[in-house]
Design an enzyme around this catalytic site. Structure first.
Site, PDB file in Angstrom:
ATOM      1  N   LYS C 114       5.723  21.540 -47.658  1.00  0.00           N
ATOM      2  CA  LYS C 114       3.902  21.717 -47.408  1.00  0.00           C
ATOM      3  C   LYS C 114       3.648  20.415 -47.118  1.00  0.00           C
ATOM      4  O   LYS C 114       3.386  19.348 -47.910  1.00  0.00           O
ATOM      5  CB  LYS C 114       3.254  22.389 -48.377  1.00  0.00           C
ATOM      6  CG  LYS C 114       1.882  22.557 -47.477  1.00  0.00           C
ATOM      7  CD  LYS C 114       1.167  23.191 -47.998  1.00  0.00           C
ATOM      8  CE  LYS C 114      -0.672  23.714 -47.765  1.00  0.00           C
ATOM      9  NZ  LYS C 114      -0.910  24.096 -48.139  1.00  0.00           N
ATOM     10  N   GLY C 175     -10.621  25.648 -50.011  1.00  0.00           N
ATOM     11  CA  GLY C 175     -11.160  25.942 -51.459  1.00  0.00           C
ATOM     12  C   GLY C 175     -12.764  26.107 -51.028  1.00  0.00           C
ATOM     13  O   GLY C 175     -13.507  27.308 -51.994  1.00  0.00           O
ATOM     14  N   ALA C 201      -5.122  28.416 -46.221  1.00  0.00           N
ATOM     15  CA  ALA C 201      -6.498  27.726 -46.664  1.00  0.00           C
ATOM     16  C   ALA C 201      -8.195  28.241 -45.387  1.00  0.00           C
ATOM     17  O   ALA C 201      -7.653  28.525 -44.806  1.00  0.00           O
ATOM     18  CB  ALA C 201      -7.195  26.048 -45.934  1.00  0.00           C
ATOM     19  N   GLY C 202      -8.712  28.416 -47.005  1.00  0.00           N
ATOM     20  CA  GLY C 202      -9.916  29.072 -45.582  1.00  0.00           C
ATOM     21  C   GLY C 202     -10.123  31.147 -46.959  1.00  0.00           C
ATOM     22  O   GLY C 202     -11.146  30.984 -45.837  1.00  0.00           O
ATOM     23  N   ALA C 223      -4.474  30.175 -52.418  1.00  0.00           N
ATOM     24  CA  ALA C 223      -4.182  30.464 -53.799  1.00  0.00           C
ATOM     25  C   ALA C 223      -5.495  30.645 -54.531  1.00  0.00           C
ATOM     26  O   ALA C 223      -5.842  31.260 -54.861  1.00  0.00           O
ATOM     27  CB  ALA C 223      -3.931  28.191 -54.072  1.00  0.00           C
TER      28      ALA C 223
END
Lengths: 78, 436, 274
Positions: C114, C175, C201-202, C223
């Site tokens: 990644k 995040g 993400a987000g 995550a």
């Protein structure tokens, strides 16, 4: 002789190979093919002076005084 | 006179057949259309001119027969000398001939220039050692070019990958959206129109003759070819007759019995465009692109024009020189994708011609077997050069010279023109056993 | 490319009643949820959340080896037979990213990576220029590049053309949990892509992941939304269902939006009260 390991000075035996160093740090016995003798994956990689040393070369690669060695593994992230 | 022939070739686009114009250098007192020489070359394209030039260089007298020299496939050709990027899978023997031709080109071009120095012409042949960049448009093109590179490398050819950034440093007008770039230093170029003009100049200056007529067939005498029969009557008598008239070869009468020349027209559309001053140079290297699987090339010329080509059609149009609208659309669309500034160029010319294709994409080059063994004396075939005529010209010329000297190179025996034929065997020997 | 089944899961994963494997680089994955491992307070908690999420692919970072952590995360993933996707988190230049990817390939014996090349620590947004350079270099070195990118359709297509195995546009900065800030761009990226598109993400909560799938993404990577949730195991399970629900909704085909109501009960045959 002295090397820099992960940013800190460390002394190792003269003529030690990358394999010896990895074995010392991980506490695992490493075969000439760069794999752990116990058959489980080691999950670490070595860069010497900003060049990756393939595990197949660990045994044959002798460390030299002043080498900058990075030993990395997978951690939580991403 | 020689330069007149050269200019005529340059203007051959609109060349109407000039009946009985036997051209410069015809011996005084010879009846029109009734000439003789050591070598008669049927066909005045790049191949015919190249062979005639080589024959003259070997001390032979030459007559070149064509009613509209330089107006066929040679008129359209871009003139890329590209053995590396023209490599196709499973065409190894052809690659060997292309590489041989590529090696011969510098000396060939220099010899023409040296010969032309004594004529009125100022322009050269447009032979340039500009490198070639192979570029792809999307991910699949990148993989296709990378796969091809492996074969090219395995054949000992130099094809070096560049990053897109490196390619664009060399050629700033390349689109930032290209998916890959490869440097091919060994692929060069020549301007086929200039080339034919200069060859005609040199031939004229060296005493070669031009017969502005169509050859109708071969003349035979005592079981050997003794020259060419002209469509307007009369003939050209010669010790060696070279059939180099491209697609027209199969239509010649009195070809040897059983000889099949399986030539088919493979049409190509090609564009010539002028680069406006503010965009010059558009490119310094020839760009050979693959755009969603379709090849396109852009060849920069020294005179500030570029050549964009070429389609490959086998559609059998009613007018063989009709330009395909779809073909032109495809060329401009794809060229613009690689070099967006192509949209700002001035369109000078759209041309379509038919290339002489063969079943195995390799030329028909050599002598023809005789039913009773041996070869037909006095006859050499040199056609079917398909996409590679300009590149292969010096090799074809060298091969023909070797054949005339009876010192054929066994490496090229595989290109024998009778390889698709069943020559009636009257000797008990297979014709194939006979080397070229 | 041969397809291989990973981790002994069913050969053809099912989404509802439909065979619907997520195939990337020829590998079939049984879940369209890719989990990051960053931010988990404990390894045990992480392990439980990973199991609850049903993921078969997780990202890991490469950092200096410390004897104290011997084998920990690596062993956890090995034990649970979860495939690892090493990232280049923390790299600010193509050069760093390439070296990190080489180390990861050596350590983890996978050529998947990644690719993250971050412009600055304040936004953690990708540096498009370095990202393009790094993609080109890694593809040339034989890596299968999962490129973490801005939600920029032009950049996404360029990364694909340069050989990325998957493109991973962000929904919002890492995040932030802001969800998908530009759904239109994500749809546009999906519509032009011929490699898998992974929303990365987000993501803040389950509906964000469902929306990503409804927009046509092939998978979702997250995550923080799980690892920093109050109950990561519940959240992991929520995302498992959200991704399946969004995928099914995409395949099921939503109804058009209408200005006016359209009765769902027939008007005919009503009882009449006079």
């Amino acid at each position: 002789m002295n090397i820099r390991l992960n940013g800190t000075e460390q002394s190792v035996a003269d003529g030690a190979s990358v394999s010896t160093l990895v074995s010392q740090l991980t506490g695992r016995s490493i075969g000439p093919d760069g794999r752990a003798a116990d058959g489980r994956k080691l999950g670490v990689a070595v860069a010497r002076n900003a060049e990756v040393v393939p595990r197949s070369q660990w045994h044959a690669t002798a460390l030299a005084d002043g080498d900058d060695v990075e030993l990395v593994t997978a951690v939580q992230g991403g | 006179m020689g330069t007149r022939a050269g200019r005529a070739a340059e203007a051959a686009n609109d060349a109407a057949a000039r009946i009985c114009d036997t051209g410069p250098g015809t011996a005084e007192g010879t009846a029109p259309g009734d000439t003789s020489a050591d070598v008669a070359v049927i066909g005045g394209g790049v191949i015919g001119h190249g062979i005639a030039f080589e024959a003259i260089r070997s001390g032979r007298s030459v007559v070149l027969i064509d009613d509209a020299p330089g107006s066929g496939a040679s008129w359209a050709a871009a003139g890329m000398l590209a053995p590396v990027s023209e490599l196709h899978y499973q065409e190894e023997q052809l690659l060997e001939l292309m590489l041989e031709a590529s090696r011969l080109w510098p000396g060939f071009a220099a010899a023409i220039d040296a010969g032309a120095a004594g004529t009125e012409s100022r322009a050269g042949t447009g032979y340039l050692t500009t490198p070639t960049l192979a570029v792809g448009a999307d991910a699949a093109d990148r993989r296709a070019l990378a796969d091809l590179r492996e074969v090219q490398q395995a054949s000992g050819l130099s094809v070096e990958p560049l990053t897109v950034r490196e390619a664009r440093t060399r050629e700033p007008l390349l689109s930032p959206g290209i998916s890959c770039a490869f440097d091919i230093p060994a692929d060069h170029q020549v301007d086929p129109r200039l080339l034919i003009a200069r060859l005609a100049d040199v031939l004229g200056a060296e005493g070669g003759s031009f017969v502005r007529q169509r050859a109708a067939g071969l003349l035979w005498q005592d079981g050997q070819v003794a020259g060419a029969r002209l469509a307007g009557g009369g003939s050209v008598r010669a010790a060696e007759t070279v059939v180099a008239n491209g697609l027209g070869a199969a239509g010649l009468e009195e070809l040897p019995a059983g000889l099949a020349l399986p030539l088919r027209p493979v049409y190509g559309d090609i564009l010539r465009l002028r680069v406006p001053p503010h965009l010059q140079p558009l490119l310094t290297a020839t760009v050979r692109g693959m755009v969603r699987g379709v090849p396109v090339y852009i060849v920069p010329r020294q005179d500030g024009t570029v050549v964009v080509g070429a389609t490959q059609r086998e559609d059998g149009p009613s007018d063989p020189r009709a330009v395909s609208a779809g073909g032109i659309y495809q060329l401009l669309r794809d060229a613009q994708q690689l070099v967006p500034a192509v949209a700002e160029l001035e369109l000078l010319e759209a041309t379509a011609r038919a290339r002489p294709g063969t079943p195995d994409n390799a030329p028909l080059l050599g002598r023809v077997a005789r039913p009773d063994g041996g070869n037909v004396p006095g006859l050499i075939i040199a056609t079917g050069f398909f996409r590679h005529g300009v590149l292969l010209t010096p090799a074809a010329a060298a091969v023909c010279r070797q054949l005339m000297d009876f010192t054929p190179d066994p490496r090229w025996a595989g290109f024998r023109p009778d390889r698709f034929s069943r020559i009636p065997d009257t000797s008990g020997d297979s014709p194939k056993k006979e080397a070229a | 490319m041969n397809e291989t089944t990973f981790a002994g899961t069913q050969a053809v994963p099912m989404t509802g009643a439909v065979a619907d494997p997520f195939v990337v680089d020829g590998v079939r994955l049984g879940s369209r949820l890719i989990m990051g491992t960053g931010g988990a307070p404990s390894l045990d908690g992480l392990g439980a959340a990973l199991v609850a999420s049903g993921t078969e692919l997780t990202t890991v970072a490469m950092r200096r080896y410390s004897p104290a952590e011997t084998g920990s995360l690596f062993q956890l993933l090995e034990d649970r037979q979860i495939r690892v996707l090493p990232n280049t988190a923390g790299c600010f230049t193509a050069k760093d990213a390439v070296l990190t990817a080489e180390l990861a390939r050596e350590a983890l014996e996978t050529d998947w990576v990644k690719l993250e090349v971050i412009a600055d620590e304040h936004t953690l947004l990708p540096d498009a220029v370095e990202l393009v350079d790094a993609t080109e270099q890694l593809v040339a070195r034989g890596f299968k590049v999962f490129a973490y990118t801005n939600d920029d359709p032009v950049l996404a297509l360029r990364l694909e053309n340069l050989g990325a195995a998957a493109v991973m546009p962000l929904g919002a900065p890492i995040g932030t949990g802001l969800g998908i800030l530009n759904p239109h761009n994500i749809e546009l990226i999906v519509s032009r892509a011929s490699v898998p598109v992974v929303l990365d993400a987000g993501i803040g909560t389950a509906s964000d992941a469902a929306l990503a799938m409804e927009l046509g993404c092939d998978a979702v990577l997250l995550a923080t939304a799980v690892t920093r949730a109050q109950n990561p195991v519940l959240m992991g399970e929520a995302f498992k269902h959200a991704v399946i629900a969004g995928r099914l909704a995409k395949m099921g085909g939503r109804i058009p939006r209408r200005e006016h109501a359209l009765a769902s009960s027939a008007m005919e045959g009503r009882a009449e009260f006079l």
